[in-house]
Design a protein around this motif. Structure first.
Motif, mmCIF file in Angstrom:
data_model
loop_
_atom_site.group_PDB
_atom_site.id
_atom_site.type_symbol
_atom_site.label_atom_id
_atom_site.label_comp_id
_atom_site.label_asym_id
_atom_site.label_seq_id
_atom_site.Cartn_x
_atom_site.Cartn_y
_atom_site.Cartn_z
ATOM 1 N N SER A 31 64.402 52.310 37.384
ATOM 2 C CA SER A 31 63.686 53.164 38.335
ATOM 3 C C SER A 31 64.672 54.068 39.062
ATOM 4 N N GLN A 32 64.125 54.926 39.919
ATOM 5 C CA GLN A 32 64.932 55.835 40.717
ATOM 6 C C GLN A 32 64.941 55.358 42.157
ATOM 7 N N GLY A 33 66.083 55.472 42.816
ATOM 8 C CA GLY A 33 66.196 55.091 44.214
ATOM 9 C C GLY A 33 66.919 56.165 44.996
ATOM 10 N N SER A 34 66.710 56.181 46.304
ATOM 11 C CA SER A 34 67.388 57.151 47.161
ATOM 12 C C SER A 34 67.754 56.497 48.486
ATOM 13 N N THR A 35 68.707 57.090 49.147
ATOM 14 C CA THR A 35 69.091 56.660 50.482
ATOM 15 C C THR A 35 69.736 57.851 51.177
ATOM 16 N N SER A 36 69.820 57.793 52.485
ATOM 17 C CA SER A 36 70.475 58.859 53.236
ATOM 18 C C SER A 36 71.159 58.266 54.454
ATOM 19 N N CYS A 37 72.146 58.966 54.949
ATOM 20 C CA CYS A 37 72.843 58.506 56.156
ATOM 21 C C CYS A 37 73.081 59.707 57.070
ATOM 22 N N PRO A 38 72.682 59.577 58.321
ATOM 23 C CA PRO A 38 72.842 60.674 59.278
ATOM 24 C C PRO A 38 74.192 60.618 59.987
ATOM 25 N N CYS A 39 74.648 61.775 60.420
ATOM 26 C CA CYS A 39 75.828 61.836 61.286
ATOM 27 C C CYS A 39 75.394 61.482 62.706
ATOM 28 N N ALA A 40 76.340 61.113 63.528
ATOM 29 C CA ALA A 40 76.056 60.841 64.935
ATOM 30 C C ALA A 40 75.628 62.138 65.620
ATOM 31 N N PRO A 41 74.881 62.055 66.704
ATOM 32 C CA PRO A 41 74.463 63.269 67.414
ATOM 33 C C PRO A 41 75.660 64.139 67.789
ATOM 34 N N GLY A 42 75.509 65.434 67.632
ATOM 35 C CA GLY A 42 76.576 66.372 67.955
ATOM 36 C C GLY A 42 77.605 66.560 66.859
ATOM 37 N N ARG A 43 77.442 65.874 65.728
ATOM 38 C CA ARG A 43 78.350 66.002 64.592
ATOM 39 C C ARG A 43 77.608 66.661 63.438
ATOM 40 N N PHE A 44 78.376 67.260 62.542
ATOM 41 C CA PHE A 44 77.796 67.925 61.383
ATOM 42 C C PHE A 44 78.497 67.431 60.127
ATOM 43 N N VAL A 45 77.751 67.363 59.049
ATOM 44 C CA VAL A 45 78.302 66.860 57.799
ATOM 45 C C VAL A 45 79.214 67.921 57.171
ATOM 46 N N VAL A 46 80.394 67.489 56.724
ATOM 47 C CA VAL A 46 81.321 68.380 56.022
ATOM 48 C C VAL A 46 81.558 67.920 54.589
ATOM 49 N N GLY A 47 80.985 66.792 54.222
ATOM 50 C CA GLY A 47 81.110 66.279 52.856
ATOM 51 C C GLY A 47 80.359 64.981 52.726
ATOM 52 N N GLY A 48 80.300 64.479 51.527
ATOM 53 C CA GLY A 48 79.621 63.216 51.291
ATOM 54 C C GLY A 48 79.506 62.933 49.811
ATOM 55 N N GLY A 49 78.778 61.899 49.485
ATOM 56 C CA GLY A 49 78.601 61.530 48.091
ATOM 57 C C GLY A 49 77.921 60.190 47.974
ATOM 58 N N GLN A 50 78.111 59.552 46.842
ATOM 59 C CA GLN A 50 77.536 58.234 46.606
ATOM 60 C C GLN A 50 78.503 57.410 45.771
ATOM 61 N N ARG A 51 78.351 56.090 45.881
ATOM 62 C CA ARG A 51 79.170 55.147 45.115
ATOM 63 C C ARG A 51 78.249 54.194 44.382
#
Length: 111
Positions: free
Chosen positions: A41-61
């Motif tokens: 099957s297919q699965g998904s997840t997400s993770c937010p930055c703390a308030p006042g921060r912005f994402v500059v990169g990411g990925g999955q393992r």
């Protein structure tokens, strides 16, 4: 530093480019979101930055073999205020597999 792993399930040689952008930012530690995807099957997840921060990169393992990345991108990727990372994977194995999305977050520098 980035580590890039590419899985090519075809017999043909494929080419790709990798790019790293470096800038003086006040980086926080990466945040992550452990998850699991059921067999076949297919699965998904997400993770937010703390308030006042912005994402500059990411990925999955995940452990290679029978798992394919469907999407890996910032949340709100079409908006200037992206604030986290989301990832989807397809699991072609007969058992569930664990995986993890992660985000590298930064707060704006004050000048």
């Amino acid at each position: 530093k980035w580590t890039l792993v590419v899985e090519n399930p075809t017999p043909e040689t494929r080419s790709f480019n990798a790019m790293t952008v470096c800038a003086p930012l006040n980086l926080d530690h990466p945040v992550d979101a452990p998850s699991a995807v059921a067999a076949e099957s297919q699965g998904s997840t997400s993770c937010p930055c703390a308030p006042g921060r912005f994402v500059v990169g990411g990925g999955q393992r995940y452990s290679p073999g029978g798992v394919v990345t469907v999407a890996s991108r910032p949340t709100g990727f079409s908006a200037p205020a992206a604030d986290g990372w989301q990832a989807w994977i397809d699991n072609f194995n007969a058992e569930s597999r664990s995986f993890q999305a992660y985000a590298v977050c930064a707060k704006p520098l004050r000048r």
